[in-house]
Write a protein that holds these residues in place. Structure first.
Motif, mmCIF file in Angstrom:
data_model
loop_
_atom_site.group_PDB
_atom_site.id
_atom_site.type_symbol
_atom_site.label_atom_id
_atom_site.label_comp_id
_atom_site.label_asym_id
_atom_site.label_seq_id
_atom_site.Cartn_x
_atom_site.Cartn_y
_atom_site.Cartn_z
ATOM 1 N N VAL A 129 -5.100 -12.709 -14.373
ATOM 2 C CA VAL A 129 -5.164 -11.731 -13.283
ATOM 3 C C VAL A 129 -3.957 -11.963 -12.376
ATOM 4 O O VAL A 129 -3.587 -13.096 -12.095
ATOM 5 N N GLY A 130 -3.338 -10.865 -12.006
ATOM 6 C CA GLY A 130 -2.168 -10.988 -11.140
ATOM 7 C C GLY A 130 -1.840 -9.657 -10.501
ATOM 8 O O GLY A 130 -2.531 -8.652 -10.744
ATOM 9 N N GLY A 131 -0.820 -9.663 -9.691
ATOM 10 C CA GLY A 131 -0.345 -8.410 -9.145
ATOM 11 C C GLY A 131 0.427 -7.678 -10.228
ATOM 12 O O GLY A 131 0.526 -8.137 -11.363
ATOM 13 N N ASP A 132 0.984 -6.522 -9.844
ATOM 14 C CA ASP A 132 1.771 -5.759 -10.813
ATOM 15 C C ASP A 132 3.188 -5.628 -10.250
ATOM 16 O O ASP A 132 3.490 -4.660 -9.543
ATOM 17 N N PRO A 133 4.049 -6.627 -10.542
ATOM 18 C CA PRO A 133 5.387 -6.622 -9.927
ATOM 19 C C PRO A 133 6.191 -5.383 -10.268
ATOM 20 O O PRO A 133 6.987 -4.898 -9.453
ATOM 21 N N CYS A 134 5.968 -4.857 -11.461
ATOM 22 C CA CYS A 134 6.733 -3.671 -11.860
ATOM 23 C C CYS A 134 6.275 -2.458 -11.056
ATOM 24 O O CYS A 134 7.101 -1.707 -10.540
ATOM 25 N N ASP A 165 9.225 -14.473 -13.418
ATOM 26 C CA ASP A 165 8.846 -13.149 -13.913
ATOM 27 C C ASP A 165 8.615 -12.145 -12.777
ATOM 28 O O ASP A 165 9.055 -11.004 -12.853
ATOM 29 N N ASN A 166 7.931 -12.563 -11.724
ATOM 30 C CA ASN A 166 7.684 -11.644 -10.607
ATOM 31 C C ASN A 166 9.006 -11.195 -9.990
ATOM 32 O O ASN A 166 9.174 -10.026 -9.651
ATOM 33 N N GLY A 167 9.931 -12.126 -9.848
ATOM 34 C CA GLY A 167 11.230 -11.809 -9.262
ATOM 35 C C GLY A 167 12.010 -10.833 -10.132
ATOM 36 O O GLY A 167 12.577 -9.851 -9.648
ATOM 37 N N ILE A 168 12.008 -11.106 -11.423
ATOM 38 C CA ILE A 168 12.765 -10.267 -12.353
ATOM 39 C C ILE A 168 12.199 -8.844 -12.377
ATOM 40 O O ILE A 168 12.940 -7.863 -12.265
ATOM 41 N N ARG A 169 10.868 -8.734 -12.475
ATOM 42 C CA ARG A 169 10.296 -7.388 -12.636
ATOM 43 C C ARG A 169 10.265 -6.588 -11.337
ATOM 44 O O ARG A 169 10.364 -5.369 -11.355
ATOM 45 N N ARG A 170 10.157 -7.254 -10.206
ATOM 46 C CA ARG A 170 10.239 -6.518 -8.945
ATOM 47 C C ARG A 170 11.619 -5.892 -8.792
ATOM 48 O O ARG A 170 11.778 -4.836 -8.199
ATOM 49 N N SER A 171 12.629 -6.573 -9.331
ATOM 50 C CA SER A 171 13.990 -6.084 -9.240
ATOM 51 C C SER A 171 14.268 -5.005 -10.304
ATOM 52 O O SER A 171 14.797 -3.937 -10.005
ATOM 53 N N LYS A 172 13.876 -5.317 -11.522
ATOM 54 C CA LYS A 172 14.157 -4.406 -12.646
ATOM 55 C C LYS A 172 13.486 -3.045 -12.439
ATOM 56 O O LYS A 172 14.090 -1.997 -12.664
ATOM 57 N N CYS A 173 12.256 -3.049 -11.985
ATOM 58 C CA CYS A 173 11.530 -1.788 -11.856
ATOM 59 C C CYS A 173 11.974 -1.000 -10.633
ATOM 60 O O CYS A 173 11.858 0.221 -10.610
ATOM 61 N N LEU A 174 12.514 -1.669 -9.636
ATOM 62 C CA LEU A 174 13.134 -0.950 -8.517
ATOM 63 C C LEU A 174 14.330 -0.177 -9.062
ATOM 64 O O LEU A 174 14.502 1.024 -8.796
ATOM 65 N N ASP A 175 15.159 -0.884 -9.840
ATOM 66 C CA ASP A 175 16.360 -0.263 -10.411
ATOM 67 C C ASP A 175 15.994 0.945 -11.274
ATOM 68 O O ASP A 175 16.666 1.978 -11.233
ATOM 69 N N ILE A 251 7.458 -6.693 0.074
ATOM 70 C CA ILE A 251 6.266 -6.874 -0.768
ATOM 71 C C ILE A 251 5.593 -8.194 -0.409
ATOM 72 O O ILE A 251 6.285 -9.164 -0.093
ATOM 73 N N ASP A 252 4.316 -8.259 -0.461
ATOM 74 C CA ASP A 252 3.487 -9.471 -0.345
ATOM 75 C C ASP A 252 2.205 -9.233 0.443
ATOM 76 O O ASP A 252 1.128 -9.569 -0.008
ATOM 77 N N GLY A 253 2.373 -8.717 1.680
ATOM 78 C CA GLY A 253 1.194 -8.518 2.522
ATOM 79 C C GLY A 253 0.805 -9.736 3.325
ATOM 80 O O GLY A 253 -0.369 -9.893 3.671
ATOM 81 N N THR A 254 1.763 -10.599 3.619
ATOM 82 C CA THR A 254 1.464 -11.803 4.416
ATOM 83 C C THR A 254 1.300 -11.405 5.898
ATOM 84 O O THR A 254 1.664 -10.282 6.286
ATOM 85 N N PRO A 302 -2.417 -3.472 -8.799
ATOM 86 C CA PRO A 302 -1.252 -2.957 -8.063
ATOM 87 C C PRO A 302 -1.358 -3.265 -6.575
ATOM 88 O O PRO A 302 -2.457 -3.400 -6.040
ATOM 89 N N GLY A 303 -0.201 -3.366 -5.931
ATOM 90 C CA GLY A 303 -0.182 -3.658 -4.500
ATOM 91 C C GLY A 303 -0.702 -2.482 -3.683
ATOM 92 O O GLY A 303 -0.796 -1.354 -4.181
ATOM 93 N N ILE A 304 -1.010 -2.779 -2.429
ATOM 94 C CA ILE A 304 -1.523 -1.732 -1.534
ATOM 95 C C ILE A 304 -0.395 -1.330 -0.585
ATOM 96 O O ILE A 304 -0.019 -2.103 0.300
ATOM 97 N N PRO A 305 0.181 -0.109 -0.774
ATOM 98 C CA PRO A 305 1.280 0.289 0.119
ATOM 99 C C PRO A 305 0.741 0.762 1.476
ATOM 100 O O PRO A 305 -0.265 1.453 1.532
#
Lengths: 323, 333
Positions: A129-134, A165-175, A251-254, A302-305
């Motif tokens: 279980v995890g967030g969805d970085p993409c 992985d979180n770093g890579i996909r947050r960047s790749k999917c933004l692009d 991103i994060d929600g802290t 997925p995150g909550i915008p």
């Protein structure tokens, strides 16, 4: 002389004995081993959520932190296996190495649940279980496209850990989300390794080279400290709506992210559903230890915008707004 | 003019080698009491600490650290430093892992890892020895470049899907002992023999003790410096192989923590940072202390940074105690 030797020996012995006594102070029947990849504010919140969920299940938690070292993490998981814990919850640092660790634990009859960072082969773990970085990266990209509204738009892309992985996909999917928007120019991509200091330096350099910078993508909340520091110095740390405002998505929600939204300093925050993630991990671990198969096998939440416009309504759903 | 330094060098050499050969140097291992006390305390107080599973686990952690630290010992004996070993490990491991994955051969991948380590080591050695670059500055540059290249060629991702034989080997045993431990023992023996029983090996002590005198005495100073960095790089590559075999993957940040751990093992072991004194067994005792405290404190459930504080305190007190006992045995000076 002999007194000094005795003193030194005694000090070393007492130190070890005290440490041993603390470690042996508690023992329980059901034990969940938790192995983290590192410790930083987001992980501290995850640890607290896991501690609460595990305590709620009347189980004991054994915690280990690999401090970004895959070898150390492998060794810690091996230790948890040899200790005979009921189940293991791991945030993997190396998503490839996690596969063999999981197989080895499962072969020893111990369920292996991955949390937050998915291993490269989801079939190797009992449950993930995890967030969805993409998805989070895409939402951020689509927001920038909307904000640019077809006009020329210079964007600074801060990147998280590129070995992560979180770093890579947050960047790749933004692009990917920005690919069709030819009016948006990414003026710099700054790898930060999740380090706020590097985020500060990257922002400073970008602001110097591009005073007309229109947007900043900060894919984790701690980056905001560095970004705000530079913007304040340049007189550009102004609320959303002011003409000189720079569009910021994070991103994060802290608590830091929520505060920035409430103060209207950032335009969009995508909150990871952290407590829910941790709760599901613990439930799946305990169920699997009891012989019940986790269904579904993997979940990406997925995150909550949310932004300054709807923070009041959304606050109850964002963990950082309630901490 | 050249007679006096030669005599001094011969005296240093004779004393060091004799002491080490006849075993008295073993007593000069400041971490040995810490290792012994820690093992007894942890074994008595922690269920399963002395179990085969946990000892195997510690051996797998120990092997790459010991191998890399032995390589670094050669450099330290000269009073120099090699900051590049972590990134050499990362670079060698990702390149070798690519080869391992694409050819399906663990052996070819293994050769590539060691060869990459040797190449970078030879480059470092040549630049330091013959171009007279500062080892600190040069290897710092190689540290940054090596990590960046590893990051570029992997895009930050780990390299996985290695042949199953890789992990079988890395996590397997031979005669009931972890395979990787056998490898580290072999490296230890070879390094020890080279240092104490060959002319080339003894030159490490002499050059480290007094480089100017070694030059006057006609020793192969630059060749020795070259060899130190070559060995350090080669063993960093071999340490990378151990890590890859153990994890079943390689990554561009794999060696990030290695440098400090290896320096800790060498220094805590008692090798003199200014050169001329130390050895393989010193480093082994340092690596053992690091691994044993790390595992024991972890099994006690201490938080990571609490572990670091306790480990630091035990090391400080332990090395002070060991050093004091040694001085007391050997007399003043």
């Amino acid at each position: 002389m002999q007194k000094r030797i005795f003193g030194l020996s005694l000090a070393a012995g007492l130190m070890l004995t005290a440490v041993v006594a603390i470690g042996l102070a508690n023992a329980d029947e059901m034990t969940i081993g938790v192995a983290f990849d590192k410790i930083e504010p987001f992980r501290v919140a995850e640890k607290k959520a896991l501690t609460d969920a595990i305590a709620g299940a009347h189980a004991k938690m054994v915690f280990a932190n690999a401090d970004k070292d895959p070898q150390r993490q492998a060794s810690q998981v091996d230790s948890l296996v040899s200790q005979g814990v009921t189940a293991i919850i791991v945030i993997p640092w190396d998503i490839e190495a996690a596969n063999d660790l999981a197989r080895s634990a499962i072969a020893s009859g111990i369920p292996f649940v991955s949390l937050d960072q998915a291993p490269s082969d989801l079939q190797s773990v009992t449950y993930h279980v995890g967030g969805d970085p993409c998805a989070d990266g895409k939402v951020a990209g689509e927001f920038f496209v909307k904000e640019a509204a077809g006009k020329p738009f210079k964007l600074l892309e801060l990147q998280g850990g590129l070995a992560n992985d979180n770093g890579i996909r947050r960047s790749k999917c933004l692009d990917e989300a920005l690919k069709a928007a030819l009016n948006i120019t990414i003026v710099a991509r700054v790898p930060t390794d999740w380090n706020p200091q590097k985020a500060l330096e990257g922002t400073e350099n970008a602001m110097q080279a591009h005073p007309d910078l229109a947007g900043i993508y900060a894919p984790w909340n701690d980056a905001l400290q560095g970004v705000f520091s530079v913007l304040k110095e340049k007189g550009r740390l102004v609320p959303v709506g002011v003409p000189t405002h720079i569009v910021i998505v994070s991103i994060d929600g802290t608590p830091l992210g929520c505060k920035a939204v409430r103060e209207r300093l950032i335009d969009l925050e995508i909150a990871t559903p952290l407590p829910e993630m941790c709760y599901r991990a613990v439930v799946a671990a305990i169920k699997a230890a009891g012989g019940t198969k986790a269904e579904p096998h993997a979940e990406f939440l997925p995150g909550i915008p949310y932004g300054p416009g709807d923070v009041k309504e959304m606050a109850s759903k964002v963990w950082g707004c309630n901490s | 003019m050249s007679n006096q330094p030669t005599k001094q060098l011969r005296a240093v050499l004779t004393q060091t080698v004799r002491r080490t050969r006849n075993g008295t140097a073993l007593l000069k291992l400041p971490m040995l009491p810490v290792v012994a006390v820690a093992f007894v305390v942890f074994s008595l107080s922690l269920d399963g600490f002395a179990s085969a599973a946990n000892l195997g686990n510690m051996a797998r952690l120990f092997a790459p650290l010991a191998i890399a630290a032995i390589g670094l010992t050669f450099v330290f004996l000269l009073g120099e430093i090699d900051l590049s070993i972590g990134s050499v490990l990362s670079l060698a491991s990702v390149l070798g892992a690519f080869v391992m994955r694409d050819t399906g051969s663990v052996w070819i991948g293994a050769v590539v890892m060691v060869a990459v380590g040797a190449l970078v080591g030879a480059f470092n050695g040549a630049v330091v020895a013959w171009l007279r670059f500062s080892p600190f500055v040069h290897t710092l540059g190689v540290l940054v470049i090596g990590r960046a290249i590893a990051m570029l060629i992997t895009g930050g991702h780990s390299v996985g899907h290695l042949p199953p034989a890789a992990v079988r080997f890395g996590r397997g045993n031979i005669a009931g002992v972890t395979t990787l431990l056998w490898l580290s023992v072999a490296v230890c023996i070879v390094a020890h023999v080279i240092l104490l029983y060959t002319v080339t090996g003894r030159e490490f002590f002499l050059v480290g003790a007094n480089r100017r005198a070694a030059v006057f005495a006609g020793l192969h100073v630059q060749r020795t410096r070259f060899l130190a960095f070559l060995i350090s790089g080669t063993l960093a590559g071999l340490a990378g192989l151990c890590v890859v075999l153990r994890l079943g993957s390689a990554g561009p940040t794999l060696g990030d923590n290695l440098l400090l751990m290896a320096i800790a093992a060498v220094v805590f072991g008692g090798t003199n940072v200014f050169g001329g004194e130390g050895g393989v067994f010193h480093t082994i005792s340092g690596a053992l202390a690091v691994v044993m405290l790390d595992k024991g404190l972890n099994l006690l459930g201490l938080a990571f940074y609490d572990q670091a504080v306790v480990m630091g305190l035990v090391i400080v007190f332990g090395s002070a105690l060991g050093g004091y006992l040694y001085r007391r045995r050997t007399g003043p000076g």
